[in-house]
Design a protein around this motif. Structure first.
Motif, PDB file in Angstrom:
ATOM      1  N   PHE A 148       0.825  -1.202   0.000  1.00 13.57           N
ATOM      2  CA  PHE A 148       0.000   0.000   0.000  1.00 13.57           C
ATOM      3  C   PHE A 148       0.863   1.258   0.000  1.00 13.57           C
ATOM      4  CE2 PHE A 148      -2.742  -3.211   2.099  1.00 13.57           C
ATOM      5  CZ  PHE A 148      -3.752  -3.240   1.146  1.00 13.57           C
ATOM      6  N   VAL A 149       1.964   1.242   0.755  1.00 16.87           N
ATOM      7  CA  VAL A 149       2.841   2.416   0.804  1.00 16.87           C
ATOM      8  C   VAL A 149       3.486   2.656  -0.552  1.00 16.87           C
ATOM      9  CG1 VAL A 149       4.887   3.416   1.872  1.00 16.87           C
ATOM     10  CG2 VAL A 149       3.280   2.120   3.266  1.00 16.87           C
ATOM     11  N   SER A 150       4.007   1.593  -1.158  1.00 18.75           N
ATOM     12  CA  SER A 150       4.640   1.752  -2.469  1.00 18.75           C
ATOM     13  C   SER A 150       3.624   2.168  -3.529  1.00 18.75           C
ATOM     14  CB  SER A 150       5.326   0.452  -2.887  1.00 18.75           C
ATOM     15  OG  SER A 150       4.418  -0.634  -2.881  1.00 18.75           O
ATOM     16  N   ASN A 151       2.390   1.673  -3.409  1.00 23.77           N
ATOM     17  CA  ASN A 151       1.350   2.077  -4.357  1.00 23.77           C
ATOM     18  C   ASN A 151       0.957   3.534  -4.165  1.00 23.77           C
ATOM     19  OD1 ASN A 151       1.239  -0.436  -5.559  1.00 23.77           O
ATOM     20  ND2 ASN A 151      -0.427  -1.175  -4.261  1.00 23.77           N
ATOM     21  N   ILE A 152       1.027   4.024  -2.920  1.00 22.74           N
ATOM     22  CA  ILE A 152       0.750   5.443  -2.667  1.00 22.74           C
ATOM     23  C   ILE A 152       1.749   6.316  -3.410  1.00 22.74           C
ATOM     24  CG2 ILE A 152       0.849   7.253  -0.897  1.00 22.74           C
ATOM     25  CD1 ILE A 152      -0.370   5.244   1.062  1.00 22.74           C
ATOM     26  N   ILE A 153       3.027   5.941  -3.332  1.00 22.98           N
ATOM     27  CA  ILE A 153       4.077   6.710  -4.021  1.00 22.98           C
ATOM     28  C   ILE A 153       3.836   6.699  -5.523  1.00 22.98           C
ATOM     29  CG2 ILE A 153       6.555   6.844  -4.477  1.00 22.98           C
ATOM     30  CD1 ILE A 153       6.963   5.527  -1.719  1.00 22.98           C
ATOM     31  N   THR A 154       3.550   5.516  -6.072  1.00 28.45           N
ATOM     32  CA  THR A 154       3.272   5.416  -7.499  1.00 28.45           C
ATOM     33  C   THR A 154       2.058   6.249  -7.879  1.00 28.45           C
ATOM     34  OG1 THR A 154       4.200   3.180  -7.532  1.00 28.45           O
ATOM     35  CG2 THR A 154       2.802   3.808  -9.381  1.00 28.45           C
ATOM     36  N   GLY A 155       1.021   6.190  -7.052  1.00 24.87           N
ATOM     37  CA  GLY A 155      -0.185   6.946  -7.324  1.00 24.87           C
ATOM     38  C   GLY A 155       0.048   8.450  -7.321  1.00 24.87           C
ATOM     39  N   ILE A 156       0.856   8.938  -6.375  1.00 21.39           N
ATOM     40  CA  ILE A 156       1.161  10.370  -6.319  1.00 21.39           C
ATOM     41  C   ILE A 156       1.893  10.812  -7.576  1.00 21.39           C
ATOM     42  CG2 ILE A 156       2.550  12.124  -5.128  1.00 21.39           C
ATOM     43  CD1 ILE A 156       1.974  10.599  -2.518  1.00 21.39           C
ATOM     44  N   LEU A 157       2.864  10.022  -7.996  1.00 21.38           N
ATOM     45  CA  LEU A 157       3.621  10.358  -9.198  1.00 21.38           C
ATOM     46  C   LEU A 157       2.717  10.395 -10.430  1.00 21.38           C
ATOM     47  CD1 LEU A 157       6.796   8.199  -8.504  1.00 21.38           C
ATOM     48  CD2 LEU A 157       6.756  10.680  -8.677  1.00 21.38           C
ATOM     49  N   LEU A 158       1.865   9.389 -10.586  1.00 22.19           N
ATOM     50  CA  LEU A 158       0.970   9.356 -11.738  1.00 22.19           C
ATOM     51  C   LEU A 158      -0.052  10.484 -11.674  1.00 22.19           C
ATOM     52  CD1 LEU A 158       0.309   5.530 -12.207  1.00 22.19           C
ATOM     53  CD2 LEU A 158       1.712   7.027 -13.620  1.00 22.19           C
ATOM     54  N   PHE A 159      -0.556  10.778 -10.479  1.00 20.51           N
ATOM     55  CA  PHE A 159      -1.555  11.839 -10.337  1.00 20.51           C
ATOM     56  C   PHE A 159      -0.970  13.182 -10.778  1.00 20.51           C
ATOM     57  CE2 PHE A 159      -3.505  15.274  -7.885  1.00 20.51           C
ATOM     58  CZ  PHE A 159      -4.840  15.096  -8.201  1.00 20.51           C
ATOM     59  N   CYS A 160       0.245  13.474 -10.350  1.00 21.60           N
ATOM     60  CA  CYS A 160       0.861  14.757 -10.700  1.00 21.60           C
ATOM     61  C   CYS A 160       1.179  14.828 -12.187  1.00 21.60           C
ATOM     62  CB  CYS A 160       2.126  14.977  -9.879  1.00 21.60           C
ATOM     63  SG  CYS A 160       1.817  15.277  -8.119  1.00 21.60           S
ATOM     64  N   ILE A 161       1.650  13.723 -12.749  1.00 19.61           N
ATOM     65  CA  ILE A 161       1.973  13.724 -14.174  1.00 19.61           C
ATOM     66  C   ILE A 161       0.711  13.869 -15.010  1.00 19.61           C
ATOM     67  CG2 ILE A 161       2.905  12.327 -16.063  1.00 19.61           C
ATOM     68  CD1 ILE A 161       4.853  11.126 -14.010  1.00 19.61           C
ATOM     69  N   LEU A 162      -0.345  13.141 -14.630  1.00 19.06           N
ATOM     70  CA  LEU A 162      -1.620  13.282 -15.342  1.00 19.06           C
ATOM     71  C   LEU A 162      -2.197  14.679 -15.159  1.00 19.06           C
ATOM     72  CD1 LEU A 162      -3.240   9.822 -14.507  1.00 19.06           C
ATOM     73  CD2 LEU A 162      -2.597  10.619 -16.776  1.00 19.06           C
ATOM     74  N   GLY A 163      -2.064  15.217 -13.940  1.00 17.57           N
ATOM     75  CA  GLY A 163      -2.584  16.552 -13.667  1.00 17.57           C
ATOM     76  C   GLY A 163      -1.883  17.635 -14.463  1.00 17.57           C
ATOM     77  N   SER A 164      -0.610  17.397 -14.801  1.00 14.56           N
ATOM     78  CA  SER A 164       0.131  18.396 -15.569  1.00 14.56           C
ATOM     79  C   SER A 164      -0.478  18.603 -16.950  1.00 14.56           C
ATOM     80  CB  SER A 164       1.596  17.978 -15.705  1.00 14.56           C
ATOM     81  OG  SER A 164       1.722  16.830 -16.533  1.00 14.56           O
ATOM     82  N   GLU A 165      -1.149  17.558 -17.471  1.00 19.10           N
ATOM     83  CA  GLU A 165      -1.769  17.695 -18.786  1.00 19.10           C
ATOM     84  C   GLU A 165      -2.875  18.742 -18.773  1.00 19.10           C
ATOM     85  OE1 GLU A 165      -0.656  16.091 -21.598  1.00 19.10           O
ATOM     86  OE2 GLU A 165       0.949  15.584 -20.195  1.00 19.10           O
ATOM     87  N   PHE A 166      -3.520  18.950 -17.626  1.00 19.31           N
ATOM     88  CA  PHE A 166      -4.552  19.990 -17.531  1.00 19.31           C
ATOM     89  C   PHE A 166      -3.942  21.364 -17.775  1.00 19.31           C
ATOM     90  CE2 PHE A 166      -6.613  23.279 -14.995  1.00 19.31           C
ATOM     91  CZ  PHE A 166      -7.909  23.220 -15.473  1.00 19.31           C
ATOM     92  N   PHE A 167      -2.785  21.618 -17.168  1.00 19.85           N
ATOM     93  CA  PHE A 167      -2.152  22.929 -17.310  1.00 19.85           C
ATOM     94  C   PHE A 167      -1.486  23.090 -18.676  1.00 19.85           C
ATOM     95  CE2 PHE A 167      -2.361  22.106 -12.761  1.00 19.85           C
ATOM     96  CZ  PHE A 167      -2.939  23.278 -12.306  1.00 19.85           C
TER      97      PHE A 167
END
Length: 366
Positions: free
Chosen positions: A335-354
């Motif tokens: 779960f901890v390692s998946n949290i890190i992966t999720g944060i990275l993907l969330f920020c990268i995906l979110g950058s597409e909005f900007f």
């Protein structure tokens, strides 16, 4: 009669779609998002396990590239992801939401395993590899062709159709496993042709996965040329922008749907060939391993550019291997390692909005 005037002020935050953005600025936004993700992940790591984030990131790098074997396994997985993303690119570019890559991979894998089991030993390996590649292309192509035909002729919902076909493919795979299980009663096919290695990818330059790299990079280059410079690639782009415009231009939307979905499924079928013949040498319901869904992220982030997909495929392969390493090295649960992966993907995906939208804040008048 008393009249009242209501003044409507301008919104504090205004969001507008960008007409265009320089390539350098777009990559700068993605880089900033990655740095933000690393910062947030570092805070999460320290708050949970009280470890230096740099130490954890170093462990992630070692997990992915710490030895020659780990590096090649990461490359193998990145190539697998890239192959699937390349297969999804033409379908998604014409706005046909092919969610059925998992099933297309599985039927390609079943066809490959069948050739290895029934032809291994009686056909020379080079010819056998060619046969397996062809049958995996046909199997995956047909699996993609079915929803393409239904969409073209009867306007069915391709998202639900392709998704449901994944489950049908899983049942076919379960049947194949029960038919070919070895040893009997193990509910597993086991390693196919373990002694003779008939149908296995040969080592090239001393590496078992070199052929994987050659095949997938060739597919990526061919897809880039196909989408950018061919007439059919142009038709895919026009259909994706507007079906009415495509019809007005004399393009047969039905033919484009059918042709493109066969192509999309065929390349995903090749991914099944790579998974069985070039990697695991077995077939199971886990052969696709959820990569058919993850590859959607790769294709979308790369804006269907096969060469940019290489970068994102390696990023996701790195995150996967790195997460496993830190989970085992520091006795963390997944779960901890998946949290890190999720944060990275969330920020990268979110950058597409900007990248696609401009956000401006109204200044208050004094």
């Amino acid at each position: 009669m008393i009249s009242s005037v209501v003044e409507h002020g301008q919104p504090l935050i205004h969001v507008s779609k960008r007409v265009g953005i320089a390539r350098g600025k777009a990559w700068a936004i993605r880089g900033a998002a990655l740095l933000l993700a690393l910062l947030i992940s570092g805070l999460v790591i320290f708050s949970i396990v009280h470890l230096s984030p740099l130490k954890v990131y170093g462990a992630m790098f070692e997990g992915a590239f710490g030895t020659a074997r780990r590096s090649w396994v990461t490359i193998r997985d990145a190539m697998m992801m890239l192959c699937i993303a390349v297969g999804l690119a033409p379908a998604f570019k014409m706005r046909f939401w092919n969610i059925g890559a998992e099933g297309q991979i599985l039927v390609g894998g079943i066809a490959t395993a069948a050739c290895m089991i029934y032809l291994g030993g009686s056909v020379p390996t080079p010819l056998l590899l060619l046969i397996m590649m062809v049958v995996s292309i046909v199997a995956g192509g047909v699996w993609g062709l079915i929803p393409g035909i239904f969409k073209a002729r009867w306007g069915t919902n391709e998202t639900l159709f392709t998704l449901m076909m994944n489950y049908v493919a899983i049942q076919f795979t379960s049947y194949a496993v029960s038919k070919w299980e070895n040893p009997v009663g193990s509910n597993s096919v086991g390693v196919i042709n373990q002694t003779s290695r008939a149908g296995w990818f040969p080592s090239i330059f001393g590496q078992a996965y070199t052929l994987n790299v050659i095949i997938v990079l060739a597919l990526a280059a061919a897809m880039y040329i196909y989408l950018k410079y061919s007439k059919q690639g142009y038709e895919i782009s026009v259909v994706g922008d507007s079906e009415n415009t495509a019809r007005y231009a004399g393009i047969s939307v039905r033919k484009v749907y059918i042709r493109t979905m066969f192509l999309s499924g065929a390349i995903c079928g090749i991914a099944g060939f790579l998974a069985v013949s070039g990697s695991s040498h077995t077939i199971s319901v886990d052969t696709a391993g959820g990569r058919g869904f993850t590859a959607i992220i790769v294709a979308w982030l790369a804006k269907f550019n096969p060469f940019v997909m290489i970068l994102f495929s390696f990023l996701l392969a790195f995150l996967d291997k790195g997460a496993v390493e830190i989970a085992s090295r520091y006795n963390l649960n997944n779960f901890v390692s998946n949290i890190i992966t999720g944060i990275l993907l969330f920020c990268i995906l979110g950058s597409e909005f900007f990248i696609n939208y401009k956000v401006s804040i109204r200044r208050k008048r004094s």
